[in-house]
Design a protein around this motif. Structure first.
Motif, PDB file in Angstrom:
ATOM      1  N   VAL A 103      -9.206  -0.483  47.471  1.00  0.00           N
ATOM      2  CA  VAL A 103      -8.003  -1.252  47.130  1.00  0.00           C
ATOM      3  C   VAL A 103      -6.806  -0.776  47.950  1.00  0.00           C
ATOM      4  O   VAL A 103      -6.017  -1.586  48.462  1.00  0.00           O
ATOM      5  N   THR A 104      -6.671   0.533  48.081  1.00  0.00           N
ATOM      6  CA  THR A 104      -5.546   1.081  48.847  1.00  0.00           C
ATOM      7  C   THR A 104      -5.591   0.613  50.299  1.00  0.00           C
ATOM      8  O   THR A 104      -4.550   0.276  50.898  1.00  0.00           O
ATOM      9  N   LYS A 105      -6.785   0.575  50.860  1.00  0.00           N
ATOM     10  CA  LYS A 105      -6.937   0.141  52.246  1.00  0.00           C
ATOM     11  C   LYS A 105      -6.436  -1.285  52.436  1.00  0.00           C
ATOM     12  O   LYS A 105      -5.813  -1.613  53.459  1.00  0.00           O
ATOM     13  N   GLU A 106      -6.697  -2.149  51.449  1.00  0.00           N
ATOM     14  CA  GLU A 106      -6.265  -3.536  51.546  1.00  0.00           C
ATOM     15  C   GLU A 106      -4.740  -3.658  51.500  1.00  0.00           C
ATOM     16  O   GLU A 106      -4.164  -4.581  52.079  1.00  0.00           O
ATOM     17  N   PHE A 107      -4.069  -2.733  50.835  1.00  0.00           N
ATOM     18  CA  PHE A 107      -2.613  -2.814  50.693  1.00  0.00           C
ATOM     19  C   PHE A 107      -1.858  -2.066  51.792  1.00  0.00           C
ATOM     20  O   PHE A 107      -0.637  -2.165  51.877  1.00  0.00           O
ATOM     21  N   GLN A 142       1.586 -12.320  51.763  1.00  0.00           N
ATOM     22  CA  GLN A 142       0.581 -11.345  52.193  1.00  0.00           C
ATOM     23  C   GLN A 142       0.068 -10.530  50.996  1.00  0.00           C
ATOM     24  O   GLN A 142      -1.128 -10.242  50.893  1.00  0.00           O
ATOM     25  N   ALA A 143       0.967 -10.171  50.095  1.00  0.00           N
ATOM     26  CA  ALA A 143       0.562  -9.435  48.893  1.00  0.00           C
ATOM     27  C   ALA A 143      -0.372 -10.284  48.031  1.00  0.00           C
ATOM     28  O   ALA A 143      -1.384  -9.794  47.504  1.00  0.00           O
ATOM     29  N   GLN A 144      -0.037 -11.569  47.900  1.00  0.00           N
ATOM     30  CA  GLN A 144      -0.879 -12.461  47.106  1.00  0.00           C
ATOM     31  C   GLN A 144      -2.256 -12.619  47.742  1.00  0.00           C
ATOM     32  O   GLN A 144      -3.279 -12.634  47.048  1.00  0.00           O
ATOM     33  N   ASP A 145      -2.290 -12.720  49.063  1.00  0.00           N
ATOM     34  CA  ASP A 145      -3.575 -12.832  49.760  1.00  0.00           C
ATOM     35  C   ASP A 145      -4.415 -11.565  49.570  1.00  0.00           C
ATOM     36  O   ASP A 145      -5.647 -11.636  49.440  1.00  0.00           O
ATOM     37  N   THR A 146      -3.754 -10.412  49.555  1.00  0.00           N
ATOM     38  CA  THR A 146      -4.477  -9.149  49.368  1.00  0.00           C
ATOM     39  C   THR A 146      -5.093  -9.078  47.978  1.00  0.00           C
ATOM     40  O   THR A 146      -6.249  -8.652  47.811  1.00  0.00           O
ATOM     41  N   LEU A 147      -4.338  -9.505  46.969  1.00  0.00           N
ATOM     42  CA  LEU A 147      -4.872  -9.520  45.606  1.00  0.00           C
ATOM     43  C   LEU A 147      -6.073 -10.457  45.496  1.00  0.00           C
ATOM     44  O   LEU A 147      -7.082 -10.125  44.859  1.00  0.00           O
ATOM     45  N   LYS A 149      -8.074 -11.238  47.856  1.00  0.00           N
ATOM     46  CA  LYS A 149      -9.179 -10.655  48.614  1.00  0.00           C
ATOM     47  C   LYS A 149      -9.972  -9.651  47.792  1.00  0.00           C
ATOM     48  O   LYS A 149     -11.198  -9.533  47.943  1.00  0.00           O
ATOM     49  N   ILE A 150      -9.313  -8.924  46.908  1.00  0.00           N
ATOM     50  CA  ILE A 150     -10.022  -7.930  46.086  1.00  0.00           C
ATOM     51  C   ILE A 150     -10.462  -8.514  44.739  1.00  0.00           C
ATOM     52  O   ILE A 150     -10.958  -7.788  43.879  1.00  0.00           O
ATOM     53  N   GLY A 151     -10.278  -9.830  44.572  1.00  0.00           N
ATOM     54  CA  GLY A 151     -10.790 -10.499  43.374  1.00  0.00           C
ATOM     55  C   GLY A 151      -9.806 -10.631  42.237  1.00  0.00           C
ATOM     56  O   GLY A 151     -10.189 -11.039  41.132  1.00  0.00           O
ATOM     57  N   VAL A 152      -8.529 -10.314  42.465  1.00  0.00           N
ATOM     58  CA  VAL A 152      -7.515 -10.418  41.415  1.00  0.00           C
ATOM     59  C   VAL A 152      -6.849 -11.789  41.504  1.00  0.00           C
ATOM     60  O   VAL A 152      -6.404 -12.203  42.575  1.00  0.00           O
ATOM     61  N   GLU A 153      -6.776 -12.492  40.361  1.00  0.00           N
ATOM     62  CA  GLU A 153      -6.197 -13.830  40.329  1.00  0.00           C
ATOM     63  C   GLU A 153      -4.912 -13.839  39.500  1.00  0.00           C
ATOM     64  O   GLU A 153      -4.778 -13.094  38.529  1.00  0.00           O
ATOM     65  N   GLU A 154      -4.007 -14.715  39.897  1.00  0.00           N
ATOM     66  CA  GLU A 154      -2.777 -14.879  39.126  1.00  0.00           C
ATOM     67  C   GLU A 154      -3.053 -15.775  37.927  1.00  0.00           C
ATOM     68  O   GLU A 154      -3.738 -16.791  38.035  1.00  0.00           O
ATOM     69  N   ILE A 155      -2.530 -15.388  36.769  1.00  0.00           N
ATOM     70  CA  ILE A 155      -2.699 -16.186  35.556  1.00  0.00           C
ATOM     71  C   ILE A 155      -1.728 -17.366  35.590  1.00  0.00           C
ATOM     72  O   ILE A 155      -0.535 -17.200  35.882  1.00  0.00           O
ATOM     73  N   THR A 156      -2.250 -18.538  35.311  1.00  0.00           N
ATOM     74  CA  THR A 156      -1.407 -19.735  35.322  1.00  0.00           C
ATOM     75  C   THR A 156      -0.368 -19.654  34.210  1.00  0.00           C
ATOM     76  O   THR A 156      -0.707 -19.524  33.026  1.00  0.00           O
ATOM     77  N   ALA A 157       0.888 -19.702  34.599  1.00  0.00           N
ATOM     78  CA  ALA A 157       1.989 -19.654  33.633  1.00  0.00           C
ATOM     79  C   ALA A 157       3.190 -20.356  34.260  1.00  0.00           C
ATOM     80  O   ALA A 157       3.972 -19.749  34.993  1.00  0.00           O
ATOM     81  N   GLU A 158       3.332 -21.640  33.972  1.00  0.00           N
ATOM     82  CA  GLU A 158       4.445 -22.429  34.500  1.00  0.00           C
ATOM     83  C   GLU A 158       5.139 -23.155  33.353  1.00  0.00           C
ATOM     84  O   GLU A 158       4.593 -23.262  32.250  1.00  0.00           O
ATOM     85  N   LYS A 195     -11.610 -11.328  37.183  1.00  0.00           N
ATOM     86  CA  LYS A 195     -12.696 -12.048  36.517  1.00  0.00           C
ATOM     87  C   LYS A 195     -12.238 -12.411  35.104  1.00  0.00           C
ATOM     88  O   LYS A 195     -11.261 -13.116  34.943  1.00  0.00           O
ATOM     89  N   ASP A 196     -12.921 -11.914  34.061  1.00  0.00           N
ATOM     90  CA  ASP A 196     -12.523 -12.244  32.688  1.00  0.00           C
ATOM     91  C   ASP A 196     -11.637 -11.171  32.055  1.00  0.00           C
ATOM     92  O   ASP A 196     -11.289 -11.274  30.871  1.00  0.00           O
ATOM     93  N   ARG A 197     -11.277 -10.172  32.821  1.00  0.00           N
ATOM     94  CA  ARG A 197     -10.484  -9.064  32.279  1.00  0.00           C
ATOM     95  C   ARG A 197      -9.018  -9.227  32.670  1.00  0.00           C
ATOM     96  O   ARG A 197      -8.682  -9.309  33.855  1.00  0.00           O
ATOM     97  N   VAL A 198      -8.151  -9.253  31.659  1.00  0.00           N
ATOM     98  CA  VAL A 198      -6.719  -9.391  31.914  1.00  0.00           C
ATOM     99  C   VAL A 198      -6.145  -8.037  32.324  1.00  0.00           C
ATOM    100  O   VAL A 198      -6.272  -7.045  31.594  1.00  0.00           O
ATOM    101  N   ILE A 199      -5.534  -8.007  33.504  1.00  0.00           N
ATOM    102  CA  ILE A 199      -4.892  -6.778  33.975  1.00  0.00           C
ATOM    103  C   ILE A 199      -3.489  -6.667  33.380  1.00  0.00           C
ATOM    104  O   ILE A 199      -3.082  -5.607  32.903  1.00  0.00           O
ATOM    105  N   ARG A 200      -2.772  -7.776  33.401  1.00  0.00           N
ATOM    106  CA  ARG A 200      -1.451  -7.829  32.773  1.00  0.00           C
ATOM    107  C   ARG A 200      -1.196  -9.248  32.295  1.00  0.00           C
ATOM    108  O   ARG A 200      -1.402 -10.206  33.037  1.00  0.00           O
TER     109      ARG A 200
END
Length: 208
Positions: A103-107, A142-147, A149-158, A195-200
């Protein structure tokens, strides 16, 4: 003839056998027999006791051997478990270290570009504000693309999205005629999941 003498002689003057004397002889014979049998009984009892002692010693020896065998098996199993625990812990530590490194390498590229943007902002004049904004937007993408790439998705909240307590954290409630019940009015902080685990959870303002 006196009365005592009449006890020992009958009408024909024959002597009568003394019963007490006969009884004494029989008692003496029985006593001698019992005395002769006592050593034999004592010897038999002694032999039985010796056999019981030998049996107890054999049982004690067998029990001691069984106990030693169980202790040896227990120590062997404990050693195997301890080795397994150490091995699995080492594997977990290695997996965790590999994940952190990956993960660190990607950032790292993002961090490098952020440093360059800060240096450029220090050297720019007031007329370069637009370029600074463009640079910050580029870093955000770029930060969003990195996330991603490692499988982290933004939660839909609009605004207008239905509030979901599994994904959203309601920080405030307001009344808003333009929105329906339990709809998101504003997003304070984006949420992310792997995936199915909420990080925040996404921190939001909920209407009605």
């Amino acid at each position: 003839m006196s009365n005592d003498e009449e006890l020992f002689f009958g009408a024909d003057d024959e002597p009568v056998k003394d019963e007490s004397e006969s009884s004494s002889v029989e008692d003496a014979a029985a006593s001698d027999k019992a005395s002769a049998e006592e050593p034999e009984k004592e010897e038999a009892v002694s032999e039985d006791e010796d056999e019981e002692d030998e049996d107890e010693e054999e049982e004690s020896s067998a029990g001691s051997e069984a106990t030693n065998e169980l202790e040896a098996r227990y120590m062997s199993l404990y050693a195997e478990y301890d080795n397994y625990r150490r091995r699995t812990q080492k594997e977990k530590d290695n997996l965790y270290a590999d994940a952190i490194a990956s993960v660190t390498k990607e950032f790292l590229t993002l961090v490098d570009n952020l440093d360059r943007a800060v240096d450029g902002a220090k050297k720019s004049d007031e007329n370069s504000l637009e370029k600074i904004i463009q640079g910050m937007e580029l870093l955000g993408r770029q930060a969003q693309d990195t996330l991603t790439k490692i499988g982290v998705e933004e939660i839909t909240a609009e605004r207008g999205t239905k509030f979901d307590p599994n994904l959203h954290d309601a920080m405030m409630h307001i009344d808003d005629e333009e929105l329906g019940e339990q709809e998101i009015a504003m997003v304070f902080a984006k949420g992310y999941k792997y995936k199915d685990r909420v990080i925040r959870h996404a921190q939001v303002q909920v209407a009605n």
